[in-house]
Motif scaffolding. Structure first.
Motif, short mmCIF file in Angstrom:
data_model
loop_
_atom_site.label_atom_id
_atom_site.label_comp_id
_atom_site.label_asym_id
_atom_site.label_seq_id
_atom_site.Cartn_x
_atom_site.Cartn_y
_atom_site.Cartn_z
N HIS A 30 -91.32 -22.15 82.27
CA HIS A 30 -90.82 -21.20 83.27
C HIS A 30 -90.84 -19.77 82.71
O HIS A 30 -91.25 -18.84 83.41
N GLU A 31 -90.42 -19.60 81.47
CA GLU A 31 -90.43 -18.27 80.85
C GLU A 31 -91.84 -17.71 80.73
O GLU A 31 -92.04 -16.50 80.79
N LEU A 32 -92.82 -18.61 80.55
CA LEU A 32 -94.21 -18.19 80.41
C LEU A 32 -94.94 -18.14 81.76
O LEU A 32 -96.14 -17.89 81.80
N TRP A 33 -94.23 -18.41 82.84
CA TRP A 33 -94.78 -18.42 84.20
C TRP A 33 -95.79 -19.55 84.38
O TRP A 33 -96.76 -19.44 85.14
N ALA A 34 -95.58 -20.66 83.68
CA ALA A 34 -96.46 -21.82 83.81
C ALA A 34 -95.77 -22.84 84.70
O ALA A 34 -94.64 -23.24 84.44
N ASP A 35 -96.44 -23.26 85.73
CA ASP A 35 -95.88 -24.23 86.67
C ASP A 35 -96.24 -25.64 86.21
O ASP A 35 -97.38 -26.08 86.37
N THR A 36 -95.28 -26.34 85.62
CA THR A 36 -95.53 -27.67 85.06
C THR A 36 -94.72 -28.77 85.75
O THR A 36 -94.83 -29.92 85.37
N LEU A 37 -93.94 -28.44 86.74
CA LEU A 37 -93.06 -29.43 87.36
C LEU A 37 -93.83 -30.58 88.01
O LEU A 37 -93.38 -31.72 88.00
#
Length: 72
Positions: A30-37
């Protein structure tokens, strides 16, 4: 560029290849703006240890992308 992204991307790439999608650091993502959910949903249906085949791995403009296939 956030220095943490290099290690995060390397870890995620290894997990995608190994089919080990458990324990992804979603807070760091989330901090890196990566959507992994959505990977949690994939982990729920992916057989344990099912390796992925990477068809594309690139980081245009400093953003890492993968195209991965799992067959079972």
């Amino acid at each position: 560029m956030d220095e943490r992204a290099v290690g995060f991307d390397a870890d995620l790439g290894a997990r995608l290849r190994a089919g080990d999608l458990a324990s992804i650091d979603h807070d760091l993502a989330h901090e890196l703006w990566a959507d992994t959910l959505a990977l949690d949903e994939l982990a729920a249906v992916l057989p344990p240890g099912c390796p992925g085949t990477v068809d594309l791995e690139a980081d245009p403009y400093g953003v890492q992308y993968w195209v991965v296939r799992w067959e079972w």
